[in-house]
Design a protein around this motif. Sequence first.
Motif, PDB file in Angstrom:
ATOM      1  N   ALA A 193      -8.054  -0.157   4.746  1.00  0.00           N
ATOM      2  CA  ALA A 193      -6.715  -0.092   4.295  1.00  0.00           C
ATOM      3  C   ALA A 193      -6.122  -1.493   3.687  1.00  0.00           C
ATOM      4  N   VAL A 194      -6.418  -2.587   4.494  1.00  0.00           N
ATOM      5  CA  VAL A 194      -6.224  -3.719   3.864  1.00  0.00           C
ATOM      6  C   VAL A 194      -7.073  -4.249   2.688  1.00  0.00           C
ATOM      7  N   HIS A 195      -8.302  -3.642   2.514  1.00  0.00           N
ATOM      8  CA  HIS A 195      -9.056  -4.279   1.369  1.00  0.00           C
ATOM      9  C   HIS A 195      -8.587  -3.611   0.278  1.00  0.00           C
ATOM     10  N   ALA A 196      -8.356  -1.975   0.611  1.00  0.00           N
ATOM     11  CA  ALA A 196      -7.830  -1.290  -0.712  1.00  0.00           C
ATOM     12  C   ALA A 196      -6.255  -1.871  -1.070  1.00  0.00           C
ATOM     13  N   ALA A 204      -5.336  -4.997  -0.844  1.00  0.00           N
ATOM     14  CA  ALA A 204      -5.879  -6.427  -1.496  1.00  0.00           C
ATOM     15  C   ALA A 204      -6.291  -6.231  -3.023  1.00  0.00           C
ATOM     16  N   ARG A 205      -7.261  -5.215  -3.256  1.00  0.00           N
ATOM     17  CA  ARG A 205      -7.821  -4.800  -4.358  1.00  0.00           C
ATOM     18  C   ARG A 205      -6.688  -4.364  -5.457  1.00  0.00           C
ATOM     19  N   LEU A 206      -5.803  -3.496  -4.841  1.00  0.00           N
ATOM     20  CA  LEU A 206      -4.804  -2.957  -5.693  1.00  0.00           C
ATOM     21  C   LEU A 206      -3.968  -4.286  -6.186  1.00  0.00           C
ATOM     22  N   ARG A 207      -3.248  -5.203  -5.402  1.00  0.00           N
ATOM     23  CA  ARG A 207      -2.451  -6.257  -5.525  1.00  0.00           C
ATOM     24  C   ARG A 207      -3.387  -7.154  -6.692  1.00  0.00           C
ATOM     25  N   VAL A 208      -4.411  -7.593  -6.550  1.00  0.00           N
ATOM     26  CA  VAL A 208      -5.259  -8.480  -7.371  1.00  0.00           C
ATOM     27  C   VAL A 208      -5.159  -7.682  -8.789  1.00  0.00           C
ATOM     28  N   LEU A 209      -5.364  -6.349  -8.860  1.00  0.00           N
ATOM     29  CA  LEU A 209      -5.485  -5.637 -10.158  1.00  0.00           C
ATOM     30  C   LEU A 209      -4.110  -5.770 -10.945  1.00  0.00           C
ATOM     31  N   CYS A 210      -3.103  -5.340 -10.143  1.00  0.00           N
ATOM     32  CA  CYS A 210      -1.912  -5.358 -10.794  1.00  0.00           C
ATOM     33  C   CYS A 210      -1.439  -6.648 -10.999  1.00  0.00           C
ATOM     34  N   ALA A 211      -1.751  -7.765 -10.257  1.00  0.00           N
ATOM     35  CA  ALA A 211      -1.779  -9.217 -10.656  1.00  0.00           C
ATOM     36  C   ALA A 211      -2.428  -9.643 -11.964  1.00  0.00           C
ATOM     37  N   PRO A 268     -11.490   5.899  17.414  1.00  0.00           N
ATOM     38  CA  PRO A 268     -12.760   5.093  17.491  1.00  0.00           C
ATOM     39  C   PRO A 268     -13.381   4.113  16.640  1.00  0.00           C
ATOM     40  N   ASP A 269     -12.879   4.598  15.259  1.00  0.00           N
ATOM     41  CA  ASP A 269     -13.216   3.842  13.925  1.00  0.00           C
ATOM     42  C   ASP A 269     -11.780   2.992  13.797  1.00  0.00           C
ATOM     43  N   ARG A 270     -11.236   2.461  14.453  1.00  0.00           N
ATOM     44  CA  ARG A 270      -9.755   2.052  14.139  1.00  0.00           C
ATOM     45  C   ARG A 270      -9.896   0.787  13.231  1.00  0.00           C
ATOM     46  N   VAL A 271     -11.017  -0.158  13.744  1.00  0.00           N
ATOM     47  CA  VAL A 271     -11.274  -1.403  12.995  1.00  0.00           C
ATOM     48  C   VAL A 271     -11.785  -1.032  11.518  1.00  0.00           C
ATOM     49  N   ARG A 272     -12.615  -0.157  11.451  1.00  0.00           N
ATOM     50  CA  ARG A 272     -12.889   0.135   9.867  1.00  0.00           C
ATOM     51  C   ARG A 272     -11.847   0.751   9.308  1.00  0.00           C
ATOM     52  N   VAL A 273     -11.282   1.514   9.874  1.00  0.00           N
ATOM     53  CA  VAL A 273      -9.966   2.211   9.041  1.00  0.00           C
ATOM     54  C   VAL A 273      -8.814   1.336   8.657  1.00  0.00           C
ATOM     55  N   LEU A 274      -8.933   0.162   9.633  1.00  0.00           N
ATOM     56  CA  LEU A 274      -7.547  -0.904   9.153  1.00  0.00           C
ATOM     57  C   LEU A 274      -8.032  -1.691   8.091  1.00  0.00           C
ATOM     58  N   LEU A 275      -9.356  -2.024   8.278  1.00  0.00           N
ATOM     59  CA  LEU A 275     -10.113  -2.976   7.325  1.00  0.00           C
ATOM     60  C   LEU A 275     -10.245  -2.303   5.942  1.00  0.00           C
TER      61      LEU A 275
END
Length: 119
Positions: free
Chosen positions: A86-89, A91-98, A77-84
């Motif tokens: 994961a995407v935000h996590a 994205a944050r990791l990629r920005v930090l690595c860059a 039931p919380d699939r949108v929250r889980v997916l978002l």
Amino acid sequence: MSRSVLTSRSTAIGETRTLAIFSMMIGRFGPSAFQRLPALQPLAEPILFLGRFANTTFIVVFGVTVGFVYFDRFLGPDRVRVLLEAVHARARLRVLCALIIRVPDYVNLGLAGDFDSSR
């Protein structure tokens, strides 16, 4: 879902991982092995053909594995929250690595007096 179906899926993923590892080993070590063993040269082309699928096999295997890992959460039931999340996590990791990768260049430009923010 029954236990036998899950077991057969896990077995299939494991077998495909094995194929991916073997194809990677053939692709990596095959050419030099055939160079050192000239008597086996007639077998080189068909065997090295399998090694050409290493990257593709890894992409498929890990894509399928990720699908199985997140499948239950995706149907929940919380699939949108889980997916978002994961995407935000990611994205944050990629920005930090860059940023970490680029910091030494900016320091060098600053020390050289050639710092231009448009770079």
